[in-house]
Design an enzyme around this catalytic site. Structure first.
Site, PDB file in Angstrom:
ATOM      1  N   PHE A   1       0.825  -1.222   0.000  1.00 41.32           N
ATOM      2  CA  PHE A   1       0.000   0.000   0.000  1.00 41.32           C
ATOM      3  C   PHE A   1       0.854   1.265   0.000  1.00 41.32           C
ATOM      4  O   PHE A   1       0.388   2.314  -0.434  1.00 41.32           O
ATOM      5  CB  PHE A   1      -0.870   0.063   1.264  1.00 41.32           C
ATOM      6  CG  PHE A   1      -1.912  -0.995   1.348  1.00 41.32           C
ATOM      7  CD1 PHE A   1      -3.053  -0.935   0.574  1.00 41.32           C
ATOM      8  CD2 PHE A   1      -1.759  -2.069   2.212  1.00 41.32           C
ATOM      9  CE1 PHE A   1      -4.024  -1.915   0.648  1.00 41.32           C
ATOM     10  CE2 PHE A   1      -2.719  -3.054   2.299  1.00 41.32           C
ATOM     11  CZ  PHE A   1      -3.842  -2.981   1.515  1.00 41.32           C
TER      12      PHE A   1
ATOM     13  N   SER B   1      -5.147   1.649  -9.142  1.00 44.82           N
ATOM     14  CA  SER B   1      -6.237   2.625  -9.045  1.00 44.82           C
ATOM     15  C   SER B   1      -6.988   2.715 -10.361  1.00 44.82           C
ATOM     16  O   SER B   1      -6.395   2.541 -11.446  1.00 44.82           O
ATOM     17  CB  SER B   1      -5.622   3.985  -8.713  1.00 44.82           C
ATOM     18  OG  SER B   1      -6.556   5.010  -8.873  1.00 44.82           O
TER      19      SER B   1
ATOM     20  N   TYR C   1       0.971  11.280 -10.078  1.00 38.41           N
ATOM     21  CA  TYR C   1       0.456  10.196  -9.241  1.00 38.41           C
ATOM     22  C   TYR C   1      -0.112   9.071 -10.110  1.00 38.41           C
ATOM     23  O   TYR C   1       0.233   7.895  -9.949  1.00 38.41           O
ATOM     24  CB  TYR C   1      -0.629  10.700  -8.274  1.00 38.41           C
ATOM     25  CG  TYR C   1      -1.375   9.554  -7.627  1.00 38.41           C
ATOM     26  CD1 TYR C   1      -0.792   8.812  -6.613  1.00 38.41           C
ATOM     27  CD2 TYR C   1      -2.650   9.170  -8.073  1.00 38.41           C
ATOM     28  CE1 TYR C   1      -1.455   7.722  -6.046  1.00 38.41           C
ATOM     29  CE2 TYR C   1      -3.320   8.090  -7.517  1.00 38.41           C
ATOM     30  CZ  TYR C   1      -2.719   7.366  -6.503  1.00 38.41           C
ATOM     31  OH  TYR C   1      -3.365   6.287  -5.958  1.00 38.41           O
TER      32      TYR C   1
ATOM     33  N   LYS D   1       1.072   4.851 -10.879  1.00 33.06           N
ATOM     34  CA  LYS D   1       0.287   3.602 -10.822  1.00 33.06           C
ATOM     35  C   LYS D   1       0.425   2.837 -12.140  1.00 33.06           C
ATOM     36  O   LYS D   1       0.551   1.613 -12.152  1.00 33.06           O
ATOM     37  CB  LYS D   1      -1.186   3.906 -10.518  1.00 33.06           C
ATOM     38  CG  LYS D   1      -1.414   4.436  -9.104  1.00 33.06           C
ATOM     39  CD  LYS D   1      -1.041   3.438  -8.026  1.00 33.06           C
ATOM     40  CE  LYS D   1      -1.028   4.014  -6.638  1.00 33.06           C
ATOM     41  NZ  LYS D   1      -0.452   3.161  -5.615  1.00 33.06           N
TER      42      LYS D   1
ATOM     43  N   GLY E   1      -8.658  18.181 -14.009  1.00 30.25           N
ATOM     44  CA  GLY E   1      -8.241  16.771 -14.005  1.00 30.25           C
ATOM     45  C   GLY E   1      -9.335  15.793 -13.621  1.00 30.25           C
ATOM     46  O   GLY E   1      -9.140  14.586 -13.729  1.00 30.25           O
TER      47      GLY E   1
HETATM   48  P1  NAD Z   1      -2.711   6.350   3.097  1.00 33.87           P
HETATM   49  O1  NAD Z   1      -1.866   7.552   2.832  1.00 33.87           O
HETATM   50  O2  NAD Z   1      -3.740   6.445   4.156  1.00 33.87           O
HETATM   51  O3  NAD Z   1      -1.775   5.106   3.437  1.00 33.87           O
HETATM   52  C1  NAD Z   1      -0.490   4.949   2.910  1.00 33.87           C
HETATM   53  C2  NAD Z   1       0.426   4.598   4.063  1.00 33.87           C
HETATM   54  O4  NAD Z   1       1.742   4.389   3.536  1.00 33.87           O
HETATM   55  C3  NAD Z   1       0.543   5.702   5.107  1.00 33.87           C
HETATM   56  O5  NAD Z   1       0.406   5.143   6.403  1.00 33.87           O
HETATM   57  C4  NAD Z   1       1.951   6.261   4.915  1.00 33.87           C
HETATM   58  O6  NAD Z   1       2.504   6.726   6.122  1.00 33.87           O
HETATM   59  C5  NAD Z   1       2.684   5.051   4.351  1.00 33.87           C
HETATM   60  N1  NAD Z   1       3.834   5.344   3.500  1.00 33.87           N
HETATM   61  C6  NAD Z   1       3.877   6.164   2.420  1.00 33.87           C
HETATM   62  N2  NAD Z   1       5.109   6.116   1.866  1.00 33.87           N
HETATM   63  C7  NAD Z   1       5.833   5.250   2.611  1.00 33.87           C
HETATM   64  C8  NAD Z   1       7.178   4.768   2.527  1.00 33.87           C
HETATM   65  N3  NAD Z   1       8.010   5.186   1.571  1.00 33.87           N
HETATM   66  N4  NAD Z   1       7.589   3.891   3.453  1.00 33.87           N
HETATM   67  C9  NAD Z   1       6.755   3.451   4.439  1.00 33.87           C
HETATM   68  N5  NAD Z   1       5.480   3.862   4.550  1.00 33.87           N
HETATM   69  C10 NAD Z   1       5.033   4.747   3.640  1.00 33.87           C
HETATM   70  O7  NAD Z   1      -3.354   5.915   1.705  1.00 33.87           O
HETATM   71  P2  NAD Z   1      -4.516   4.888   1.413  1.00 33.87           P
HETATM   72  O8  NAD Z   1      -5.716   5.650   1.035  1.00 33.87           O
HETATM   73  O9  NAD Z   1      -4.598   3.887   2.469  1.00 33.87           O
HETATM   74  O10 NAD Z   1      -3.968   4.230   0.080  1.00 33.87           O
HETATM   75  C11 NAD Z   1      -3.238   3.028   0.102  1.00 33.87           C
HETATM   76  C12 NAD Z   1      -2.813   2.674  -1.320  1.00 33.87           C
HETATM   77  O11 NAD Z   1      -3.968   2.567  -2.138  1.00 33.87           O
HETATM   78  C13 NAD Z   1      -1.919   3.695  -1.987  1.00 33.87           C
HETATM   79  O12 NAD Z   1      -0.987   3.002  -2.783  1.00 33.87           O
HETATM   80  C14 NAD Z   1      -2.864   4.478  -2.855  1.00 33.87           C
HETATM   81  O13 NAD Z   1      -2.206   5.037  -3.970  1.00 33.87           O
HETATM   82  C15 NAD Z   1      -3.824   3.385  -3.276  1.00 33.87           C
HETATM   83  N6  NAD Z   1      -5.154   3.888  -3.663  1.00 33.87           N
HETATM   84  C16 NAD Z   1      -5.856   4.653  -2.782  1.00 33.87           C
HETATM   85  C17 NAD Z   1      -7.107   5.140  -3.142  1.00 33.87           C
HETATM   86  C18 NAD Z   1      -7.897   6.025  -2.221  1.00 33.87           C
HETATM   87  O14 NAD Z   1      -8.797   6.713  -2.697  1.00 33.87           O
HETATM   88  N7  NAD Z   1      -7.634   6.049  -0.927  1.00 33.87           N
HETATM   89  C19 NAD Z   1      -7.637   4.796  -4.394  1.00 33.87           C
HETATM   90  C20 NAD Z   1      -6.897   3.996  -5.258  1.00 33.87           C
HETATM   91  C21 NAD Z   1      -5.643   3.538  -4.877  1.00 33.87           C
HETATM   92  C1  WQD Z   2     -14.970  12.344  -5.876  1.00 33.95           C
HETATM   93  C2  WQD Z   2     -15.945  13.303  -6.545  1.00 33.95           C
HETATM   94  C3  WQD Z   2     -14.968  15.399  -7.183  1.00 33.95           C
HETATM   95  C4  WQD Z   2     -14.237  16.859  -3.120  1.00 33.95           C
HETATM   96  C5  WQD Z   2      -9.325  10.434  -6.358  1.00 33.95           C
HETATM   97  C6  WQD Z   2      -8.092  10.199  -7.186  1.00 33.95           C
HETATM   98  C7  WQD Z   2      -8.078   8.799  -7.705  1.00 33.95           C
HETATM   99  C8  WQD Z   2      -8.285   7.800  -6.578  1.00 33.95           C
HETATM  100  C9  WQD Z   2      -9.455   8.126  -5.724  1.00 33.95           C
HETATM  101  C10 WQD Z   2      -6.169   7.095  -5.745  1.00 33.95           C
HETATM  102  C11 WQD Z   2     -15.318  14.024  -7.731  1.00 33.95           C
HETATM  103  C12 WQD Z   2     -16.043  15.591  -6.134  1.00 33.95           C
HETATM  104  C13 WQD Z   2     -14.611  16.081  -4.205  1.00 33.95           C
HETATM  105  C14 WQD Z   2     -14.931  18.066  -2.880  1.00 33.95           C
HETATM  106  C15 WQD Z   2     -16.334  17.608  -4.770  1.00 33.95           C
HETATM  107  N1  WQD Z   2      -7.185   7.811  -5.663  1.00 33.95           N
HETATM  108  N2  WQD Z   2     -15.647  16.445  -5.011  1.00 33.95           N
HETATM  109  N3  WQD Z   2     -15.960  18.394  -3.712  1.00 33.95           N
HETATM  110  O1  WQD Z   2     -11.338  12.440  -7.735  1.00 33.95           O
HETATM  111  O2  WQD Z   2     -12.727  10.337  -7.928  1.00 33.95           O
HETATM  112  O3  WQD Z   2     -10.439  10.188  -7.163  1.00 33.95           O
HETATM  113  O4  WQD Z   2      -9.356   9.488  -5.292  1.00 33.95           O
HETATM  114  O5  WQD Z   2      -5.825   6.373  -6.649  1.00 33.95           O
HETATM  115  O6  WQD Z   2      -6.859   8.614  -8.331  1.00 33.95           O
HETATM  116  O7  WQD Z   2      -8.098  11.095  -8.288  1.00 33.95           O
HETATM  117  O8  WQD Z   2     -12.116  11.174  -5.662  1.00 33.95           O
HETATM  118  O9  WQD Z   2     -13.069  11.830  -3.515  1.00 33.95           O
HETATM  119  O10 WQD Z   2     -11.496  13.427  -4.691  1.00 33.95           O
HETATM  120  O11 WQD Z   2     -13.766  13.051  -5.610  1.00 33.95           O
HETATM  121  O12 WQD Z   2     -17.255  17.961  -5.481  1.00 33.95           O
HETATM  122  O13 WQD Z   2     -14.607  18.811  -1.951  1.00 33.95           O
HETATM  123  O14 WQD Z   2     -16.288  14.324  -5.610  1.00 33.95           O
HETATM  124  O15 WQD Z   2     -15.036  16.412  -8.151  1.00 33.95           O
HETATM  125  O16 WQD Z   2     -16.306  14.153  -8.705  1.00 33.95           O
HETATM  126  P1  WQD Z   2     -11.698  11.112  -7.219  1.00 33.95           P
HETATM  127  P2  WQD Z   2     -12.568  12.399  -4.775  1.00 33.95           P
END
Ligand code: NAD
Ligand code: WQD
Length: 340
Positions: free
Chosen positions: A80, A124, A149, A153, A296
């Site tokens: 993660f 993602s 970012y 991925k 974006g």
């Molecule tokens: P998060 O930031 O809550 O968790 C990531 C964790 O990794 C954190 O605890 C951070 O301290 C740790 N971390 C970051 N870089 C590090 C490093 N170099 N060494 C050790 N620890 C490190 O994020 P999340 O929402 O839990 O996301 C987890 C994964 O899922 C990420 O790879 C993110 O890109 C991916 N992802 C998240 C979402 C989302 O919307 N939350 C969506 C799609 C993909």
């Molecule tokens: C959801 C919707 C915003 C905040 C992001 C990353 C994506 C993935 C998930 C990691 C959108 C709208 C949001 C606000 C709003 N992460 N919005 N007002 O953009 O789908 O995805 O997180 O991989 O890569 O881009 O998620 O929760 O930011 O937004 O209107 O204050 O809510 O425009 O339509 P998003 P989000």
């Protein structure tokens, strides 16, 4: 079986740690707490009744990671650890490439060295950009990434695929998450954004809690029924289960393997719908205003969840209402603990 969970103190990682524990695995966290707080360990203890083993350090630190791999008999890795703020990645691309790509390369190198085969990687739906047709299937072409970012991925998926093609004995899934929301039903762990949240649901819960004045909807002139963007919101505990299923499926394989799988519900909901459902599910009212589009943002994206069902035998079970109730429960518990 010991499962190394990099980023296991973070939002998704901590929920997966719970699910791994419940399924009988022994999760071992590696985290540098760059985007998480040690209080998560207390929450994990409250849920599991167990002190989860933690190695505090950076996944890019070779010496540190070697000490972890040499100390533990690791059966599989869930990776993660990454930086995840899309806007920040535009400002600090090198940090994003270094952290997200660098940590994966070191991990794959150590997995080879220590003969560890099983890997689940956090990808993602961002790899699809705005898909040409919906629901988006795994076969849809990846679009040029909208941000560094997103590019990390895409690159990480390619690095895993190339490693697989090189003949390294590896069994890996890249899970393409849609929009994870919600929290563990106990409210002992949840999403803890540092600073102003970028994502919709934490912004909603913080607004409902009075920490923010109002929420701005980023545009209502999209080509959708109510003009606001559509996403596939998935409960984080459903998402967590998909990781356990992935490990089970990888465990059963006796040959190298790499595949990528959507992890979503298959349903799309607009921003306005989410706000209205939050208000109804929690009998709360939210101040919101319509603002301009966010650079974006894609207009609409939701998953085809067929491959996850077919390959992992997994599908999301929890409704959007339940996710929003759990998100609010977590926010309220946070507020109570801060006031205590
Ligand atoms: P998060 O930031 O809550 O968790 C990531 C964790 O990794 C954190 O605890 C951070 O301290 C740790 N971390 C970051 N870089 C590090 C490093 N170099 N060494 C050790 N620890 C490190 O994020 P999340 O929402 O839990 O996301 C987890 C994964 O899922 C990420 O790879 C993110 O890109 C991916 N992802 C998240 C979402 C989302 O919307 N939350 C969506 C799609 C993909
Ligand atoms: C959801 C919707 C915003 C905040 C992001 C990353 C994506 C993935 C998930 C990691 C959108 C709208 C949001 C606000 C709003 N992460 N919005 N007002 O953009 O789908 O995805 O997180 O991989 O890569 O881009 O998620 O929760 O930011 O937004 O209107 O204050 O809510 O425009 O339509 P998003 P989000």
């Amino acid at each position: 079986m010991n499962i190394l969970v990099t980023g296991g103190a973070g939002y998704i990682g901590s929920h997966v740690v719970v699910e791994l524990h419940e399924a009988g695995y022994n999760p071992i966290i590696v985290d540098n707490f760059s985007n998480s707080d040690k209080s998560v360990l207390k929450g994990l203890f409250e849920i599991t009744g167990k002190e989860i083993l933690l190695y505090e350090g950076d996944c890019r630190d070779q010496k540190f990671m070697e000490s972890v791999f040499s100390s533990e008999d690791i059966h599989g890795v869930i990776h993660f650890a990454a930086l995840k703020a899309v806007g920040e990645s535009v400002q600090k691309p090198l940090e994003y490439y270094d952290n997200n790509v660098g940590s994966l390369i070191l991990l794959l190198t150590l997995m080879k060295q220590y003969k560890i085969e099983n890997l689940v990687f956090s990808s993602s739906c961002t790899v699809y950009g705005q898909p040409d047709s919906l629901p988006v299937t795994e076969e849809a072409p990846k679009k040029p990434a909208e941000s560094p970012y997103g590019n990390t991925k895409q690159l990480c998926e390619e690095i895993i695929e190339d490693t697989f093609k090189s003949g390294q004995q590896i069994k890996a899934f890249a899970l393409r998450y849609f929009n994870p929301i919600g929290a563990h039903h106990t409210g002992n762990i949840g999403e803890l954004p540092l600073g102003i949240p970028n994502n919709l649901v934490p912004f909603i819960t913080q607004t409902a809690a009075g920490l923010r004045d109002s929420i701005i909807i980023f545009g209502d002139d999209y080509d959708t029924p109510d003009g606001t963007c559509i996403r596939d919101y998935i409960h984080v505990m459903d998402l967590a289960k998909a990781h356990v299923r992935s490990l089970e499926v990888l465990n059963r394989m006796n040959q190298s393997h790499y595949d990528y799988i959507n992890i979503g519900t298959g349903n799309g909901h607009s921003v306005l719908e989410v706000i209205q459902k939050f208000e109804l599910a929690n009998s709360a009212s939210l101040n919101y205003n319509i603002g301009t589009r966010r650079v974006g943002d894609v207009e609409k994206v939701y998953a085809s969840a067929d491959k996850a069902k077919e390959v992992l035998g997994w599908q999301a079970n929890r409704s959007l209402d339940e996710s929003l109730r759990d998100a609010w429960n977590w926010q309220q518990k946070l507020r109570d603990s801060e006031n205590a």
